[in-house]
Enzyme design. Structure first.
Site, short mmCIF file in Angstrom:
data_model
loop_
_atom_site.label_atom_id
_atom_site.label_comp_id
_atom_site.label_asym_id
_atom_site.label_seq_id
_atom_site.Cartn_x
_atom_site.Cartn_y
_atom_site.Cartn_z
N SER A 143 4.31 1.70 11.94
CA SER A 143 3.57 1.35 13.16
C SER A 143 4.58 0.88 14.20
O SER A 143 5.67 0.41 13.86
CB SER A 143 2.58 0.22 12.87
OG SER A 143 2.07 -0.34 14.07
N TYR A 156 -0.21 -7.91 9.21
CA TYR A 156 0.07 -6.50 9.48
C TYR A 156 1.50 -6.33 9.97
O TYR A 156 2.25 -5.47 9.49
CB TYR A 156 -0.93 -5.99 10.53
CG TYR A 156 -0.84 -4.51 10.80
CD1 TYR A 156 -1.37 -3.58 9.91
CD2 TYR A 156 -0.25 -4.03 11.97
CE1 TYR A 156 -1.31 -2.22 10.17
CE2 TYR A 156 -0.18 -2.67 12.24
CZ TYR A 156 -0.71 -1.77 11.33
OH TYR A 156 -0.65 -0.43 11.60
#
Length: 255
Positions: A143, A156
């Protein structure tokens, strides 16, 4: 077709980016092992699409946080196809919370799938390649948040930041075995994980103002990069992250 004769395992391939990658690899000639949670009907849809392209496919359900399920992914894949050449670690989850409210259960939920599951599935795949004395490709779907802060999603960010360093470290350790490993770092992509964003005009307007290409990405934008990294064209690329974000990473500010 650049992946003719290859077998790929794509985690989290019942929907979104994982589904697009699985189908794209099949279009390039690969047979594909589809992984997702047990009972996810999207996995069967992915399977049908791949088989309609004339490629073979297999669905193996399980929980990536469970190491026994990870080993079964490899053993069932090898039992059906004889080998696995490409591993795409795509499955991932997120859970939003203020840092001071994050529970141990929240932490374990995100880190066990995004990092622990990826780590040990990759280990099982590498051991398969070592046992069969073959080279291979590992592709992690990371990401932009392996670089970019994402307030209220600390678990995350921690998992994706760890994937960045794991990729760099394993690139060196696995290179003598002829195994490459690279990350793809998507930005804002039109997938189910972004449902809240897609349904909020105000949030969408604020985000698009920070994306120079002025649109969200499509799963296919990521799948094309995965197909490249899985092919011989990327044989001399390892330990790097390819960012697929329309320019977001270098033009972003919190609103």
């Amino acid at each position: 077709m650049k992946l003719e004769g290859k077998v790929a395992l794509v985690t989290g391939s019942a929907q979104g980016i994982g589904q697009a990658i699985a189908i794209r690899l099949a279009k390039e000639g690969a047979d594909v092992i589809i992984d997702d949670r047990l009972g996810n009907t999207g996995a069967q849809e992915t399977c049908k699409e791949i088989e309609s392209l004339g490629r073979k496919s297999l669905v193996v359900g399980g929980d990536l946080a469970n190491l026994a399920d990870n080993r079964r992914l490899i053993t069932e894949g090898v039992s059906n196809f004889g080998k696995i050449d490409i591993l795409v670690n795509n499955a991932g989850v997120e859970k939003g919370a203020d840092f001071w409210n994050v529970t141990e259960a929240d932490y374990d939920f995100v880190l066990n799938i995004n990092l622990k599951g990826t780590y040990f599935l990759t280990q099982d795949f590498v051991n398969h390649l070592r046992d069969t004395k073959r080279t291979g490709k590992i592709i992690n779907v990371s990401s932009v948040h392996e670089e970019l802060p994402f307030p209220h999603f600390s678990t995350y960010c921690a998992s994706k930041g760890a994937l960045k360093m794991l990729c760099r470290d394993l690139a060196i350790e696995l290179a003598p075995l002829g195994i490459t490993i690279n990350n793809i770092a998507p930005g804002a992509i039109e997938t189910p994980i972004n449902t809240k964003l897609l349904n909020s005009p105000d949030l969408m307007k604020a985000l698009l103002s920070n994306i120079p290409l002025n649109r969200l990405g499509k799963p296919g934008d990521v799948a094309g990069v995965a197909a490249f990294l899985a092919s011989e064209d990327a044989d001399y690329i390892t330990g790097t992250t390819i960012v697929v974000d329309g320019g977001l990473l270098w033009d972003y500010s919190e609103q």
